[in-house]
Design a protein around this motif. Structure first.
Motif, PDB file in Angstrom:
ATOM      1  N   MET A   1       0.840  -1.194   0.000  1.00  0.00           N
ATOM      2  CA  MET A   1       0.000   0.000   0.000  1.00  0.00           C
ATOM      3  C   MET A   1       0.883   1.255   0.000  1.00  0.00           C
ATOM      4  O   MET A   1       1.839   1.339   0.767  1.00  0.00           O
ATOM      5  N   GLU A   2       0.552   2.196  -0.865  1.00  0.00           N
ATOM      6  CA  GLU A   2       1.338   3.428  -0.960  1.00  0.00           C
ATOM      7  C   GLU A   2       1.116   4.305   0.268  1.00  0.00           C
ATOM      8  O   GLU A   2       0.005   4.366   0.799  1.00  0.00           O
ATOM      9  N   PRO A   3       2.170   5.011   0.730  1.00  0.00           N
ATOM     10  CA  PRO A   3       2.005   5.928   1.874  1.00  0.00           C
ATOM     11  C   PRO A   3       0.983   7.020   1.553  1.00  0.00           C
ATOM     12  O   PRO A   3       0.863   7.467   0.401  1.00  0.00           O
ATOM     13  N   THR A   4       0.258   7.454   2.554  1.00  0.00           N
ATOM     14  CA  THR A   4      -0.736   8.514   2.394  1.00  0.00           C
ATOM     15  C   THR A   4      -0.045   9.866   2.201  1.00  0.00           C
ATOM     16  O   THR A   4       0.781  10.254   3.029  1.00  0.00           O
ATOM     17  N   PRO A   5      -0.359  10.606   1.130  1.00  0.00           N
ATOM     18  CA  PRO A   5       0.255  11.931   0.942  1.00  0.00           C
ATOM     19  C   PRO A   5      -0.339  12.947   1.916  1.00  0.00           C
ATOM     20  O   PRO A   5      -1.565  13.006   2.085  1.00  0.00           O
ATOM     21  N   VAL A   6       0.515  13.714   2.576  1.00  0.00           N
ATOM     22  CA  VAL A   6       0.041  14.717   3.536  1.00  0.00           C
ATOM     23  C   VAL A   6       0.810  16.019   3.344  1.00  0.00           C
ATOM     24  O   VAL A   6       1.879  16.046   2.729  1.00  0.00           O
ATOM     25  N   ILE A   7       0.253  17.090   3.877  1.00  0.00           N
ATOM     26  CA  ILE A   7       0.940  18.374   3.946  1.00  0.00           C
ATOM     27  C   ILE A   7       1.311  18.608   5.405  1.00  0.00           C
ATOM     28  O   ILE A   7       0.454  18.510   6.296  1.00  0.00           O
ATOM     29  N   THR A   8       2.582  18.874   5.686  1.00  0.00           N
ATOM     30  CA  THR A   8       3.010  19.149   7.053  1.00  0.00           C
ATOM     31  C   THR A   8       3.080  20.652   7.270  1.00  0.00           C
ATOM     32  O   THR A   8       3.547  21.393   6.400  1.00  0.00           O
ATOM     33  N   ILE A   9       2.615  21.091   8.435  1.00  0.00           N
ATOM     34  CA  ILE A   9       2.606  22.520   8.738  1.00  0.00           C
ATOM     35  C   ILE A   9       3.186  22.753  10.136  1.00  0.00           C
ATOM     36  O   ILE A   9       3.129  21.877  10.998  1.00  0.00           O
ATOM     37  N   GLY A  10       3.759  23.931  10.345  1.00  0.00           N
ATOM     38  CA  GLY A  10       4.322  24.254  11.651  1.00  0.00           C
ATOM     39  C   GLY A  10       4.361  25.748  11.880  1.00  0.00           C
ATOM     40  O   GLY A  10       4.481  26.541  10.929  1.00  0.00           O
ATOM     41  N   LEU A  11       4.271  26.128  13.141  1.00  0.00           N
ATOM     42  CA  LEU A  11       4.283  27.541  13.531  1.00  0.00           C
ATOM     43  C   LEU A  11       5.489  27.791  14.423  1.00  0.00           C
ATOM     44  O   LEU A  11       5.645  27.149  15.467  1.00  0.00           O
ATOM     45  N   ASN A  12       6.339  28.703  14.012  1.00  0.00           N
ATOM     46  CA  ASN A  12       7.537  29.039  14.785  1.00  0.00           C
ATOM     47  C   ASN A  12       7.225  30.223  15.689  1.00  0.00           C
ATOM     48  O   ASN A  12       7.150  31.355  15.238  1.00  0.00           O
TER      49      ASN A  12
ATOM     50  N   ALA B   1      -3.561  16.558  -1.778  1.00  0.00           N
ATOM     51  CA  ALA B   1      -3.481  15.902  -0.460  1.00  0.00           C
ATOM     52  C   ALA B   1      -4.761  16.166   0.318  1.00  0.00           C
ATOM     53  O   ALA B   1      -5.302  17.274   0.295  1.00  0.00           O
ATOM     54  N   THR B   2      -5.244  15.156   1.015  1.00  0.00           N
ATOM     55  CA  THR B   2      -6.487  15.298   1.778  1.00  0.00           C
ATOM     56  C   THR B   2      -6.251  15.295   3.285  1.00  0.00           C
ATOM     57  O   THR B   2      -7.198  15.290   4.063  1.00  0.00           O
ATOM     58  N   THR B   3      -4.969  15.284   3.684  1.00  0.00           N
ATOM     59  CA  THR B   3      -4.632  15.269   5.112  1.00  0.00           C
ATOM     60  C   THR B   3      -3.560  16.305   5.410  1.00  0.00           C
ATOM     61  O   THR B   3      -2.589  16.437   4.659  1.00  0.00           O
ATOM     62  N   ILE B   4      -3.740  17.037   6.502  1.00  0.00           N
ATOM     63  CA  ILE B   4      -2.779  18.031   6.976  1.00  0.00           C
ATOM     64  C   ILE B   4      -2.285  17.570   8.341  1.00  0.00           C
ATOM     65  O   ILE B   4      -3.088  17.207   9.206  1.00  0.00           O
ATOM     66  N   VAL B   5      -0.962  17.586   8.545  1.00  0.00           N
ATOM     67  CA  VAL B   5      -0.380  17.191   9.830  1.00  0.00           C
ATOM     68  C   VAL B   5       0.312  18.408  10.447  1.00  0.00           C
ATOM     69  O   VAL B   5       1.237  18.966   9.848  1.00  0.00           O
ATOM     70  N   ALA B   6      -0.136  18.810  11.633  1.00  0.00           N
ATOM     71  CA  ALA B   6       0.410  19.996  12.303  1.00  0.00           C
ATOM     72  C   ALA B   6       1.461  19.605  13.332  1.00  0.00           C
ATOM     73  O   ALA B   6       1.360  18.545  13.964  1.00  0.00           O
ATOM     74  N   ASN B   7       2.440  20.475  13.523  1.00  0.00           N
ATOM     75  CA  ASN B   7       3.566  20.194  14.416  1.00  0.00           C
ATOM     76  C   ASN B   7       3.289  20.558  15.868  1.00  0.00           C
ATOM     77  O   ASN B   7       4.190  20.549  16.688  1.00  0.00           O
ATOM     78  N   ASP B   8       2.066  20.906  16.187  1.00  0.00           N
ATOM     79  CA  ASP B   8       1.687  21.262  17.560  1.00  0.00           C
ATOM     80  C   ASP B   8       0.398  20.553  17.925  1.00  0.00           C
ATOM     81  O   ASP B   8      -0.301  20.018  17.055  1.00  0.00           O
ATOM     82  N   GLU B   9       0.082  20.561  19.213  1.00  0.00           N
ATOM     83  CA  GLU B   9      -1.230  20.072  19.625  1.00  0.00           C
ATOM     84  C   GLU B   9      -2.226  21.208  19.424  1.00  0.00           C
ATOM     85  O   GLU B   9      -2.053  22.304  19.974  1.00  0.00           O
ATOM     86  N   LEU B  10      -3.255  20.989  18.623  1.00  0.00           N
ATOM     87  CA  LEU B  10      -4.230  22.018  18.280  1.00  0.00           C
ATOM     88  C   LEU B  10      -5.474  21.892  19.141  1.00  0.00           C
ATOM     89  O   LEU B  10      -5.806  20.814  19.632  1.00  0.00           O
ATOM     90  N   SER B  11      -6.162  22.994  19.294  1.00  0.00           N
ATOM     91  CA  SER B  11      -7.429  22.982  20.021  1.00  0.00           C
ATOM     92  C   SER B  11      -8.511  22.419  19.106  1.00  0.00           C
ATOM     93  O   SER B  11      -8.364  22.433  17.872  1.00  0.00           O
ATOM     94  N   PRO B  12      -9.610  21.931  19.669  1.00  0.00           N
ATOM     95  CA  PRO B  12     -10.699  21.424  18.828  1.00  0.00           C
ATOM     96  C   PRO B  12     -11.194  22.464  17.821  1.00  0.00           C
ATOM     97  O   PRO B  12     -11.476  22.125  16.669  1.00  0.00           O
ATOM     98  N   SER B  13     -11.285  23.725  18.235  1.00  0.00           N
ATOM     99  CA  SER B  13     -11.783  24.759  17.318  1.00  0.00           C
ATOM    100  C   SER B  13     -10.781  25.028  16.197  1.00  0.00           C
ATOM    101  O   SER B  13     -11.180  25.263  15.042  1.00  0.00           O
ATOM    102  N   GLN B  14      -9.486  24.988  16.489  1.00  0.00           N
ATOM    103  CA  GLN B  14      -8.479  25.183  15.442  1.00  0.00           C
ATOM    104  C   GLN B  14      -8.570  24.075  14.406  1.00  0.00           C
ATOM    105  O   GLN B  14      -8.527  24.333  13.195  1.00  0.00           O
ATOM    106  N   ILE B  15      -8.694  22.836  14.864  1.00  0.00           N
ATOM    107  CA  ILE B  15      -8.825  21.712  13.936  1.00  0.00           C
ATOM    108  C   ILE B  15     -10.076  21.878  13.076  1.00  0.00           C
ATOM    109  O   ILE B  15     -10.032  21.744  11.844  1.00  0.00           O
ATOM    110  N   ARG B  16     -11.178  22.193  13.720  1.00  0.00           N
ATOM    111  CA  ARG B  16     -12.453  22.327  13.001  1.00  0.00           C
ATOM    112  C   ARG B  16     -12.382  23.445  11.960  1.00  0.00           C
ATOM    113  O   ARG B  16     -12.823  23.275  10.818  1.00  0.00           O
TER     114      ARG B  16
END
Length: 417
Positions: free
Chosen positions: A1-12, A70-85
């Motif tokens: 199975m091919e790896p799922t393509p994602v976009i990685t994001i981060g806030l400095n 890509a249909t998935t975004i991966v964030a480098n921090d723990e997000l709040s429910p409202s941020q995710i939504r």
């Protein structure tokens, strides 16, 4: 199975190790059978309370999702429910934060009952504040009528879900306590039998399992099994315990514990307390550090902080700087309780074993006994369990020179000469 393509994001937000944390996020993504097709970062004084990124950067993220597919975004921090939504609403992509990603990896890798329960507990704690009414629930409420009645139904469903999760948390805690009681009994038996224990700890992917396998192949008893090794973050989660017989008939239990990672989710810190019971109860810790990694100091700091967070006491420690073969450094090189080495080098393993013996068996004393021939069982016991350095047969019995713990030597005091 091919790896799922994602976009990685981060806030400095003035993070001193931001670049490394983003590199680590890429490795975590790979460990979860994903591949990053694009990365987007932003520098801000603080995250946007509603959308994590600023408005312009969120628009850029939306365009990136549309452009890459890509249909998935991966964030480098723990997000709040409202941020995710809100990010999901703006981009029409699924959002996984750093905590959720690590929990997914752990859920996929857990093998033993204890590890599975620990991950389940961490996931439940993570989900509890993130409960929200699902689209199907909203449709059900709309079908039932309008106005306040619907809102009440939604709140009732949320409360029901919350109670269900709280009940599951209580149940899992009880199961873990039962396992912990069994471990405590087992640990007490080891102490009574004078069995020394050593635990390998450190950053994930530093080479703990490779070192463990080298020890097992050289000193393992009863054809001890090798532990799983793979060049990937969190390749192993379950604590592996192996019997070793070091030179001089010295019996040791060695455990290879789960590796650490920076910004470990607080939900998992509590779970680690049970996972690392072997480390907390060890006579000696071996911290394994990747000597070839430029971020080794950060890794050591992470290990120290995580051990403190999970309540591991200030135990004697050997610090092993592994993978020296990748650096051009001389090895093995020992300075005090530090060892520069390569897990692939037999001389390095020999030096590590010598250091382990010095630390674990510092309480050993050398005694000479003359044991009557009528007490042959004592001679057999000494030969089987301790380092008998010399044996001679005299008219009145067997003369043995033995290295053994001072506390055990008292048992044979009447035969000492």
């Amino acid at each position: 199975m091919e790896p799922t393509p994602v976009i990685t994001i981060g806030l400095n937000v003035n993070h001193p190790h931001f670049d490394y944390s983003m590199e680590e996020l890429q490795q975590l993504v790979v460990a979860n059978h994903m591949t990053s097709v694009a990365t987007l970062t932003q520098k801000l004084d603080h995250p946007d309370a509603g959308t994590y990124f600023g408005k312009g950067k969120l628009t850029e993220l939306t365009d990136l999702v549309n452009g890459t597919g890509a249909t998935t975004i991966v964030a480098n921090d723990e997000l709040s429910p409202s941020q995710i939504r809100n990010i999901e609403t703006a981009t029409s992509a699924t959002v996984i934060d750093r905590t959720g990603l690590i929990l997914e990896i752990f859920a996929n890798r857990a093998r033993t009952k204890e590890a599975k329960l620990q991950v389940q507990l961490a996931k439940l704690r993570y989900q509890l504040p993130r409960l929200r009414t699902s689209a199907s629930q909203r449709l059900d409420q709309q079908a039932a009528g309008g106005g306040l009645a619907n809102r009440g139904a939604g709140e009732t469903q949320l409360e029901l879900n919350r109670r269900t999760i709280e009940h599951q948390i209580t149940h899992v805690r009880h199961e873990l306590k039962d396992l912990q009681r069994a471990y405590t009994t087992q640990s007490k038996r080891r102490k009574e039998n004078q069995v020394k224990t050593v635990a390998l700890v450190g950053y994930t992917n530093a080479g703990k399992s490779t070192i463990m396998n080298q020890l097992v192949s050289r000193f393992g008893t009863n054809e001890e099994k090798q532990v799983f090794v793979k060049n990937m973050l969190f390749a192993t989660l379950d604590t592996s315990v192996r019997n070793l017989e070091l030179p001089g008939n010295k019996q040791v239990l060695a455990s290879d514990t789960v590796g650490f990672v920076s910004d470990l989710p607080h939900q998992l810190v509590e779970a680690f307390k049970a996972t690392l019971a072997e480390a907390a109860d060890a006579d000696l810790l071996i911290q394994v550090v990747d000597y070839s990694d430029p971020n080794q100091e950060l890794m050591m700091e992470t290990t120290t902080n995580t051990l403190k967070a999970i309540g591991v006491p200030d135990l004697p420690m050997i610090t092993v700087f592994n993978k020296a073969d990748r650096t051009g450094s001389r090895f093995p090189e020992r300075t005090g309780a530090n060892l520069i080495m390569s897990a692939q080098d037999p001389a390095s393993i020999d030096e590590l074993v010598a250091m382990i013996s010095e630390q674990l068996f510092a309480d050993y004393v050398q005694k000479t006994y003359l044991i009557p021939f009528t007490a042959g069982d004592l001679v057999a016991d000494l030969n089987q369990n301790f380092d008998v350095q010399a044996t001679a047969y005299e008219a009145s019995g067997t003369k043995l020179t033995v290295a053994l713990p001072a506390t055990v030597a008292i048992r044979y005091q009447q035969y000492e000469i």
